[in-house]
Write a protein that holds these residues in place. Structure first.
Motif, mmCIF file in Angstrom:
data_model
loop_
_atom_site.group_PDB
_atom_site.id
_atom_site.type_symbol
_atom_site.label_atom_id
_atom_site.label_comp_id
_atom_site.label_asym_id
_atom_site.label_seq_id
_atom_site.Cartn_x
_atom_site.Cartn_y
_atom_site.Cartn_z
ATOM 1 N N MET A 1 1.010 -22.860 11.044
ATOM 2 C CA MET A 1 0.316 -23.083 9.781
ATOM 3 C C MET A 1 1.001 -22.305 8.662
ATOM 4 N N ARG A 2 1.063 -22.926 7.475
ATOM 5 C CA ARG A 2 1.637 -22.273 6.309
ATOM 6 C C ARG A 2 0.574 -22.149 5.221
ATOM 7 N N ILE A 3 0.619 -21.014 4.515
ATOM 8 C CA ILE A 3 -0.382 -20.765 3.487
ATOM 9 C C ILE A 3 0.236 -19.919 2.375
ATOM 10 N N TYR A 4 -0.300 -20.070 1.166
ATOM 11 C CA TYR A 4 0.246 -19.325 0.040
ATOM 12 C C TYR A 4 -0.240 -17.884 0.091
ATOM 13 N N ASP A 5 0.707 -16.957 0.070
ATOM 14 C CA ASP A 5 0.417 -15.537 0.082
ATOM 15 C C ASP A 5 0.596 -14.995 -1.337
ATOM 16 N N THR A 6 -0.487 -14.486 -1.922
ATOM 17 C CA THR A 6 -0.452 -14.030 -3.310
ATOM 18 C C THR A 6 0.577 -12.931 -3.514
ATOM 19 N N GLN A 7 0.651 -11.990 -2.598
ATOM 20 C CA GLN A 7 1.591 -10.882 -2.765
ATOM 21 C C GLN A 7 3.034 -11.362 -2.646
ATOM 22 N N ALA A 8 3.305 -12.237 -1.679
ATOM 23 C CA ALA A 8 4.658 -12.761 -1.504
ATOM 24 C C ALA A 8 5.018 -13.767 -2.596
ATOM 25 N N GLN A 9 4.006 -14.334 -3.253
ATOM 26 C CA GLN A 9 4.179 -15.333 -4.311
ATOM 27 C C GLN A 9 4.863 -16.603 -3.799
ATOM 28 N N ARG A 10 4.573 -16.967 -2.582
ATOM 29 C CA ARG A 10 5.129 -18.192 -2.012
ATOM 30 C C ARG A 10 4.318 -18.603 -0.784
ATOM 31 N N VAL A 11 4.543 -19.831 -0.370
ATOM 32 C CA VAL A 11 3.930 -20.308 0.868
ATOM 33 C C VAL A 11 4.693 -19.699 2.039
ATOM 34 N N VAL A 12 3.947 -19.126 2.978
ATOM 35 C CA VAL A 12 4.569 -18.443 4.111
ATOM 36 C C VAL A 12 3.970 -18.953 5.414
ATOM 37 N N ASP A 13 4.669 -18.676 6.495
ATOM 38 C CA ASP A 13 4.110 -18.950 7.816
ATOM 39 C C ASP A 13 3.029 -17.920 8.112
ATOM 40 N N LEU A 14 1.858 -18.394 8.487
ATOM 41 C CA LEU A 14 0.768 -17.491 8.831
ATOM 42 C C LEU A 14 1.115 -16.770 10.132
ATOM 43 N N GLU A 15 0.960 -15.467 10.122
ATOM 44 C CA GLU A 15 1.270 -14.674 11.313
ATOM 45 C C GLU A 15 0.138 -14.835 12.320
ATOM 46 N N LEU A 16 0.355 -15.679 13.316
ATOM 47 C CA LEU A 16 -0.645 -15.919 14.348
ATOM 48 C C LEU A 16 -0.157 -15.347 15.666
ATOM 49 N N ARG A 17 -1.030 -14.636 16.321
ATOM 50 C CA ARG A 17 -0.693 -14.047 17.611
ATOM 51 C C ARG A 17 -1.582 -14.690 18.671
ATOM 52 N N PRO A 18 -1.000 -15.550 19.511
ATOM 53 C CA PRO A 18 -1.802 -16.302 20.487
ATOM 54 C C PRO A 18 -2.706 -15.389 21.306
ATOM 55 N N GLY A 19 -3.964 -15.783 21.389
ATOM 56 C CA GLY A 19 -4.927 -15.027 22.188
ATOM 57 C C GLY A 19 -5.582 -13.878 21.467
ATOM 58 N N GLU A 20 -5.030 -13.477 20.307
ATOM 59 C CA GLU A 20 -5.605 -12.366 19.563
ATOM 60 C C GLU A 20 -6.539 -12.876 18.477
ATOM 61 N N GLU A 21 -7.509 -12.057 18.148
ATOM 62 C CA GLU A 21 -8.480 -12.407 17.132
ATOM 63 C C GLU A 21 -7.863 -12.306 15.745
ATOM 64 N N ILE A 22 -8.116 -13.314 14.896
ATOM 65 C CA ILE A 22 -7.669 -13.290 13.512
ATOM 66 C C ILE A 22 -8.762 -12.639 12.675
ATOM 67 N N ARG B 1 -5.926 -23.588 -4.382
ATOM 68 C CA ARG B 1 -5.169 -22.654 -5.225
ATOM 69 C C ARG B 1 -5.227 -22.984 -6.709
ATOM 70 N N THR B 2 -5.644 -24.188 -7.024
ATOM 71 C CA THR B 2 -5.651 -24.595 -8.424
ATOM 72 C C THR B 2 -6.966 -24.220 -9.095
ATOM 73 N N SER B 3 -6.906 -23.963 -10.395
ATOM 74 C CA SER B 3 -8.123 -23.854 -11.182
ATOM 75 C C SER B 3 -8.411 -25.227 -11.773
ATOM 76 N N TRP B 4 -9.671 -25.593 -11.832
ATOM 77 C CA TRP B 4 -10.002 -26.965 -12.203
ATOM 78 C C TRP B 4 -11.334 -27.016 -12.945
ATOM 79 N N ASP B 5 -11.566 -28.139 -13.613
ATOM 80 C CA ASP B 5 -12.780 -28.323 -14.400
ATOM 81 C C ASP B 5 -13.799 -29.161 -13.647
ATOM 82 N N TRP B 6 -15.020 -28.667 -13.617
ATOM 83 C CA TRP B 6 -16.104 -29.423 -13.005
ATOM 84 C C TRP B 6 -16.596 -30.493 -13.972
ATOM 85 N N THR B 7 -16.738 -31.725 -13.442
ATOM 86 C CA THR B 7 -17.315 -32.808 -14.228
ATOM 87 C C THR B 7 -18.260 -33.602 -13.332
#
Length: 372
Positions: A1-22, A301-307
């Motif tokens: 899975m890839r997700i945008y990391d605010t600190q890295a300022q880019r989409v990154v691979d989510l660090e997943l460790r099989p069997g471990e709790e996220i 990630r986007t800001s948007w207007d409710w209508t």
């Protein structure tokens, strides 16, 4: 899975460790008013994230705090002539009802700031002892000069941070501070405010320290995913990250994830401005699944207007999906969309195509927390 990391300022691979709790920590509400669409957008997003991780056999432990003591709730309780904890209890009950209706599952723990006073004071003392904080007349401040990583979450320049601190309650003009960006860890209480005894004098915690204390208590020194609305990047998450690293000596969060603002008429919804669309009012108009679909139609990630048009589109979509009946149409497409930075708009479009082709889509809808 890839997700945008605010600190890295880019989409990154989510660090997943099989069997471990996220370990996921989401900043929760200050319960002095009803839940609005901005809140709902954040918590629906993190609910979809947790569901997706669990679908791929990743156990997710989700913690969402409640800020039940701070300037805002104390001011509102004073205006209403009620006890701040009574006000919190009333608003928390309504919030829980609204989120349950929207299909947002309860987190594993919903700790309150007032439950962590002992932990907060311990952290404040550690920061003072290590030279990262200082006391002035019963006030304790974190020294941003002591933590060189300060600013690495928001990537803002100093002038912008000072301006935002002034706008968002940071009081950079406080003459007790060594630096305008230093922030409060502990403060004396006013006569009509709750107070806890401490070596610094009777008082109450500042805003940012509660989340460090609660996250460390419930999840340990390092959190896998931490987030909330993008308005929390600075000062709240910047300050939280700095003080936590100063305490543990290691990065506090592996991935920072933030949700864009919901606007009304081009202006961010906020309690202070009063330009709010309340979840409870929308639930009187349409099924809760329709509100959830309206939120999911926008990328997190986007800001948007409710209508009102968004609600009508969601109502039509809900009808289309229900008419398609049960089945596993679009399951793979939804899975791929969520892997791609939680692309919920793409997931909705995939389900629409399957439903129009006459394939049942109940399983794919359930992946998004929508029951048909």
């Amino acid at each position: 899975m890839r997700i945008y990391d605010t600190q890295a300022q880019r989409v990154v691979d989510l660090e997943l460790r099989p069997g471990e709790e996220i370990k996921i920590y989401t900043c929760g509400i200050t319960p002095y008013d009803a839940a609005h669409l901005g809140h709902a957008a954040v918590y629906v997003t993190f609910d979809v994230l947790a569901r997706h991780l669990e679908r791929h056999r990743q156990r997710a432990r989700c913690v969402r705090n409640v800020t039940d003591v701070d300037d805002d709730i104390l001011r509102k309780a004073r205006e209403l002539g009620t006890n701040y904890l009574d006000l919190a209890a009333m608003e928390i009950a309504q919030f829980d009802q609204d989120m349950t209706a929207l299909g947002v599952r309860r987190p594993a723990v919903e700790p309150r700031a007032t439950s962590a006073i002992a932990e907060i004071l311990s952290l404040v003392q550690d920061l003072v002892d290590s030279g990262h904080a200082y006391e002035v007349d019963g006030w304790v401040y974190f020294s941003v000069a002591s933590e060189p990583t300060f600013g690495s979450i928001s990537h803002l320049d100093r002038d912008t941070m000072i301006a935002l601190a002034r706008e968002r309650g940071g009081d950079p003009d406080d003459p007790r501070k060594h630096d305008p960006l230093d922030f409060v860890l502990w403060q004396p209480s006013l006569a009509d405010e709750p107070a806890w005894e401490s070596r610094f004098g009777p008082g109450r915690p500042g805003w940012h320290i509660e989340c460090s204390a609660l996250a460390m208590r419930e999840l340990g020194p390092v959190v896998d995913i931490h987030g909330g609305g993008s308005d929390l990047i600075f000062p709240h998450h910047e300050c939280e990250a700095a003080q936590s690293r100063a305490i543990t000596g290691e990065p506090f969060v592996r991935h920072w994830v933030h949700v864009g603002m919901v606007r009304l008429d081009g202006v961010k919804m906020s309690k202070s401005l009063g330009n709010l669309v309340f979840v409870r009012e929308l639930l009187k108009e349409v099924p809760a699944a329709v509100v959830r679909l309206a939120l999911l139609s926008q990328h997190y990630r986007t800001s948007w207007d409710w209508t009102g048009g968004l609600l009508e589109e969601a109502r039509e979509r809900y009808g289309l999906w229900r008419a398609a009946g049960t089945g596993d149409g679009a399951v793979d497409e939804v899975d791929a969309a969520l892997d791609n930075d939680l692309d919920t708009p793409g997931a909705l479009e995939a389900i629409d195509r399957a439903a129009r082709a006459g394939r049942g889509v109940s399983e794919a809808a359930r992946m998004l927390g929508v029951e048909l």
